[in-house]
Motif scaffolding. Sequence first.
Motif, mmCIF file in Angstrom:
data_model
loop_
_atom_site.group_PDB
_atom_site.id
_atom_site.type_symbol
_atom_site.label_atom_id
_atom_site.label_comp_id
_atom_site.label_asym_id
_atom_site.label_seq_id
_atom_site.Cartn_x
_atom_site.Cartn_y
_atom_site.Cartn_z
ATOM 1 N N ASN B 37 3.332 -11.854 10.027
ATOM 2 C CA ASN B 37 2.960 -11.550 10.417
ATOM 3 C C ASN B 37 1.549 -11.591 9.801
ATOM 4 O O ASN B 37 1.508 -11.302 8.782
ATOM 5 C CB ASN B 37 3.387 -9.875 10.048
ATOM 6 C CG ASN B 37 4.454 -9.243 10.926
ATOM 7 O OD1 ASN B 37 4.967 -8.668 10.655
ATOM 8 N ND2 ASN B 37 4.006 -9.198 12.532
ATOM 9 N N GLY B 38 -0.321 -11.773 10.371
ATOM 10 C CA GLY B 38 -1.177 -11.840 10.061
ATOM 11 C C GLY B 38 -1.352 -13.249 10.195
ATOM 12 O O GLY B 38 -2.858 -14.245 9.208
ATOM 13 N N ALA B 39 -0.250 -13.725 10.510
ATOM 14 C CA ALA B 39 -0.459 -15.301 10.018
ATOM 15 C C ALA B 39 -1.631 -16.326 10.770
ATOM 16 O O ALA B 39 -2.517 -17.214 10.613
ATOM 17 C CB ALA B 39 0.793 -16.714 10.808
ATOM 18 N N GLY B 40 -1.977 -15.802 11.818
ATOM 19 C CA GLY B 40 -2.978 -15.866 12.918
ATOM 20 C C GLY B 40 -3.043 -16.140 14.296
ATOM 21 O O GLY B 40 -3.892 -17.056 15.266
ATOM 22 N N LYS B 41 -2.295 -15.873 14.477
ATOM 23 C CA LYS B 41 -1.846 -16.023 15.838
ATOM 24 C C LYS B 41 -2.006 -15.713 17.099
ATOM 25 O O LYS B 41 -2.643 -16.168 17.620
ATOM 26 C CB LYS B 41 0.386 -15.803 16.316
ATOM 27 C CG LYS B 41 0.992 -16.580 15.242
ATOM 28 C CD LYS B 41 2.569 -15.821 15.569
ATOM 29 C CE LYS B 41 3.115 -14.409 15.430
ATOM 30 N NZ LYS B 41 2.334 -14.065 13.992
ATOM 31 N N SER B 42 -2.190 -14.312 16.907
ATOM 32 C CA SER B 42 -2.813 -13.775 18.239
ATOM 33 C C SER B 42 -4.408 -14.031 17.629
ATOM 34 O O SER B 42 -5.023 -13.404 19.051
ATOM 35 C CB SER B 42 -2.941 -12.176 18.097
ATOM 36 O OG SER B 42 -1.795 -11.903 17.926
ATOM 37 N N THR B 43 -5.618 -14.100 16.694
ATOM 38 C CA THR B 43 -6.456 -14.696 16.725
ATOM 39 C C THR B 43 -6.402 -15.676 17.394
ATOM 40 O O THR B 43 -7.592 -15.968 18.036
ATOM 41 C CB THR B 43 -6.860 -14.609 15.284
ATOM 42 O OG1 THR B 43 -6.553 -12.836 14.372
ATOM 43 C CG2 THR B 43 -8.029 -14.564 14.787
ATOM 44 N N LEU B 44 -6.035 -16.978 16.845
ATOM 45 C CA LEU B 44 -6.310 -18.381 17.840
ATOM 46 C C LEU B 44 -6.245 -18.406 18.599
ATOM 47 O O LEU B 44 -6.969 -18.784 19.914
ATOM 48 C CB LEU B 44 -4.473 -18.563 17.134
ATOM 49 C CG LEU B 44 -5.700 -20.737 16.867
ATOM 50 C CD1 LEU B 44 -5.778 -20.998 16.886
ATOM 51 C CD2 LEU B 44 -3.859 -20.943 17.284
ATOM 52 N N MET B 45 -5.437 -17.110 19.313
ATOM 53 C CA MET B 45 -5.586 -17.326 21.028
ATOM 54 C C MET B 45 -6.015 -16.417 21.273
ATOM 55 O O MET B 45 -6.451 -16.660 22.548
ATOM 56 C CB MET B 45 -4.185 -16.143 21.590
ATOM 57 C CG MET B 45 -2.887 -17.115 21.133
ATOM 58 S SD MET B 45 -2.595 -19.156 22.429
ATOM 59 C CE MET B 45 -2.892 -20.141 21.068
ATOM 60 N N LYS B 46 -6.925 -15.443 20.867
ATOM 61 C CA LYS B 46 -8.404 -15.201 21.310
ATOM 62 C C LYS B 46 -9.594 -15.727 21.008
ATOM 63 O O LYS B 46 -10.608 -15.112 21.513
ATOM 64 C CB LYS B 46 -8.170 -13.643 20.234
ATOM 65 C CG LYS B 46 -7.346 -12.408 20.963
ATOM 66 C CD LYS B 46 -7.544 -11.138 19.954
ATOM 67 C CE LYS B 46 -6.431 -10.279 20.724
ATOM 68 N NZ LYS B 46 -6.698 -8.967 18.998
ATOM 69 N N ILE B 47 -9.395 -16.137 20.266
ATOM 70 C CA ILE B 47 -10.440 -17.402 20.106
ATOM 71 C C ILE B 47 -10.757 -18.624 21.408
ATOM 72 O O ILE B 47 -12.102 -18.871 21.671
ATOM 73 C CB ILE B 47 -10.348 -18.586 18.595
ATOM 74 C CG1 ILE B 47 -10.986 -17.537 18.013
ATOM 75 C CG2 ILE B 47 -11.276 -19.602 19.055
ATOM 76 C CD1 ILE B 47 -10.797 -18.411 16.137
ATOM 77 N N LEU B 48 -9.104 -19.139 22.123
ATOM 78 C CA LEU B 48 -9.383 -19.815 22.934
ATOM 79 C C LEU B 48 -9.831 -19.252 24.490
ATOM 80 O O LEU B 48 -10.258 -19.641 24.739
ATOM 81 C CB LEU B 48 -7.561 -20.193 23.042
ATOM 82 C CG LEU B 48 -7.313 -20.548 24.449
ATOM 83 C CD1 LEU B 48 -7.987 -22.500 24.733
ATOM 84 C CD2 LEU B 48 -6.141 -21.005 24.137
ATOM 85 N N THR B 49 -9.249 -17.799 24.673
ATOM 86 C CA THR B 49 -10.112 -16.970 25.561
ATOM 87 C C THR B 49 -11.245 -15.931 25.474
ATOM 88 O O THR B 49 -11.920 -15.905 26.844
ATOM 89 C CB THR B 49 -8.683 -16.550 26.096
ATOM 90 O OG1 THR B 49 -8.886 -15.210 25.161
ATOM 91 C CG2 THR B 49 -7.822 -16.524 26.377
#
Lengths: 325, 495
Positions: B37-49
Amino acid sequence: MNALKNKKNIGAVLGEYGAFIALALLVIVLSIIEPSFRTPSNLMSLLRQASFNGLIAFGMTLVILSDGIDLSVGSVFALSAIICAELLMSGMNAVLAVLIALIAGTLLGAISGLLVTKGRLQPFIATLITMTAYRGVAKIITEGKPISQLAGNASGGDFFFKAMGKGNVLLFETVKIPIPAIVLVVAFLIVYFILTKTTFGRRIYATGSNAKCAKLVGVNTNKIKIACYSISGFLAALAGLLMISRLDSAQPTLGDGYELDAIAAVALGGTSMSGGRGKVTGTIAGVLIIAVLNNGLNIMNVSSYYQEVIKAIVILVAVLSDSKR
Amino acid sequence: MNIEMRGIDKSFGSNQVLKDAGFLLKDGEVHALMGENGAGKSTLMKILTGVYTKDAGTIYVDGQEVSYKNPQEAEKAGIVFIYQELNVLFDLTVEENLFMGKEITKKFGVCDKKAMRAKAQEIMDRMGVKIPVNAVMSDLSVGQQQMVEICKALMVDAKVIIMDEPTAALTQSETEALFEVMNALRKKGVSIVYISHRMEEIFELCDRITILRDGQYIGTRNICDITMDDVVQMMIGREIGERFPKRESSIGEEVLRVEGLSHEKLFRDVNFSVRAGEVLGVSGLMGAGRTEIMQAIFGNLPVVSGKIFIEGKEVSIKNPRQAIAAGIGFITEDRKTEGLLLEKSIAENIELANLNKVSKRSVLSRKQGAELVKRGIEEFRIKCFGPEHECGNLSGGNQQKVVLAKWIYTDPKILILDEPTRGVDIGAKKEIYNVINEMAAKGVAVIMVSSELPEVLGMSDRIMVVHEGHITGIIDAEGADQAKVMTLATGGCLA
Ligand SMILES: Nc1ncnc2c1ncn2[C@@H]1O[C@H](COP(=O)(O)OP(=O)(O)OP(=O)(O)O)[C@@H](O)[C@H]1O
Ligand SMILES: [Mg+2]
């Protein structure tokens, strides 16, 4: 990286103190272009003016933070004042009459709260109803006529009654501080304390922020809302009494439209209209901005038609520049 | 479509959440993205889109450098994102949600209701979803809302679909339907990025896996070359040992007894009891009424009949306040709308549930508050800037830890946890299990509702199974297995 951080800090500072910065700018500009603005006597009368809207706006802040709105404050202001006036005319002791009127104002606020919570009416509708009803009752009681020479008819306590709105306290033997301004400061400190230092304050924010969640941790959100409307009623009544003390007369049209100035002050202070976010320090800045504008434009003899437009523009600019919007 | 992200940096304020992160997605593969949790998975994908802008790095789509300014642009290019935090319009119907912004129109912009209804129905059928298309979103369960979100993504002719913990709120059968659809999409050459904390799913479904830790790229492997233990090792950089820790608690007196609890429609004649130091797992299909039974015990849902006894004495619980006063703590399944004040800080959330502890005669004590919050952040290892971190900006798992922390410090006698590990990473799951065990060891009666069968089997002393508002059985966890629980959950009988 550092630059980014600084930029963010400036943004944060502007958001936090934006209303105060705007206020300071206004005061500086007015002092320069209109020397009569900065005379102590003008500043003191400005404070006296500000205190009526200020008291109402503090109550409004609490109501808005709890995710409500109170349109009835102007009518509560009038009805409480009329109740006090009628009691005085009937020859009651002024201290007693004032106390009864304050209690009445609190109850009037509580009724709005009950309509919102137990009656499940939307705050806007509920207080639109009480606003209309209270104004009507004030007119019925007085048959639409003004009541004058209030202090003269009281049986005792008339000095207290006169002092409330008209009196001053001498500071450093030169500056006369109006009593309403002192009441304003005391009310501010109390509301500030409630919001920042008490469990009640935390519950107000929680209720306004997410009532469902607040309920589940045991917050009686209905009680909190009723309390906010009651305090709002109390403060509106207090403002009304200060006003009739100053005028030594009362009439049922008092305080018409005051709810709008109060809401404007709260908005200027950066409080979110959807509840849960905001500060009473912002509200006091908003109150002072409105008072300074009114006062300054008056001394400069700006026509009242233009005054309204200028006020609207200032509010728009202030609210737009609020970074937390 | 293949996507390559290289050297991505991202900071929020002074907090750097991605450092030189990268990712390579190939044509027609299901690619797992894992990390704590908090590793940045969602953030990385949000940067992609294009939801967030990157501070540094480059993104290539089919070899071309791109930088989408917003999700609409990404969607036009064929990249669709199903968000972890549901993105639905609650007041509108299923159909209106599906077609939001892509309405089928006749002349003059008039909506073609018939065509839209038909297309909506077709997609829902394909997913095996039985939700009326004219139902209002807010009347649906979280799982059903999630299914609508997935259907919405399928409406677009996507080349890449990013699914951020799609199964966190789904039932077994909904999950299976989703997997079938994903397999069909893969065959058609659609690439899928699959973010999940459920190891079993990843190994069942995915082709390759990329692991992030603390915002950094750790590595990419083929699923067939790697074991679950390897993945855990890569994710947290250490071994975590047994998945379900052993509990050292002795089971004592009965603390809670529920007799004949009935709701108008949702459940009838519910009887059970929990003892001190015991963990009662509650299993059942989504929509079986498990959550509603717990809400009723907590006074948040009115019942038509039934009695509740706490420590042998009958109590009357009509609202959550009375429940809390009676010693019940309740961790709701939906942390976004019920568990947290999202726009408030961690400190305010933890303190709100513990106002008595952090105040004297209604006046807040700054020191006591700060101590309690510091303890919460440390004990639960909440990843944040500090006590003032806004809960809405925490990663999903860390939000759940805040909810846990706020309840556990109220010292409840009975703790009800509804889906306590939904969306929580494997390390944090274990921490939550440890907390549950500690509470039980202290003599708290624990009720744990969960849709993850391994968790119910691994953590409970007894398992209560609910089917369509009925309790179909309460069995000892020893000797229970998935098959037995599923039999009861689908309304069957144990021989
Ligand atoms: N808008 C934001 N503002 C500030 N911080 C943020 C914001 N969004 C995310 N963060 C922080 O960035 C970090 C990474 O968050 P992210 O949501 O990408 O994690 P995650 O890997 O998806 O975790 P989870 O499995 O819990 O969903 C977290 O520490 C989070 O607190
Ligand atoms: Mg996430």
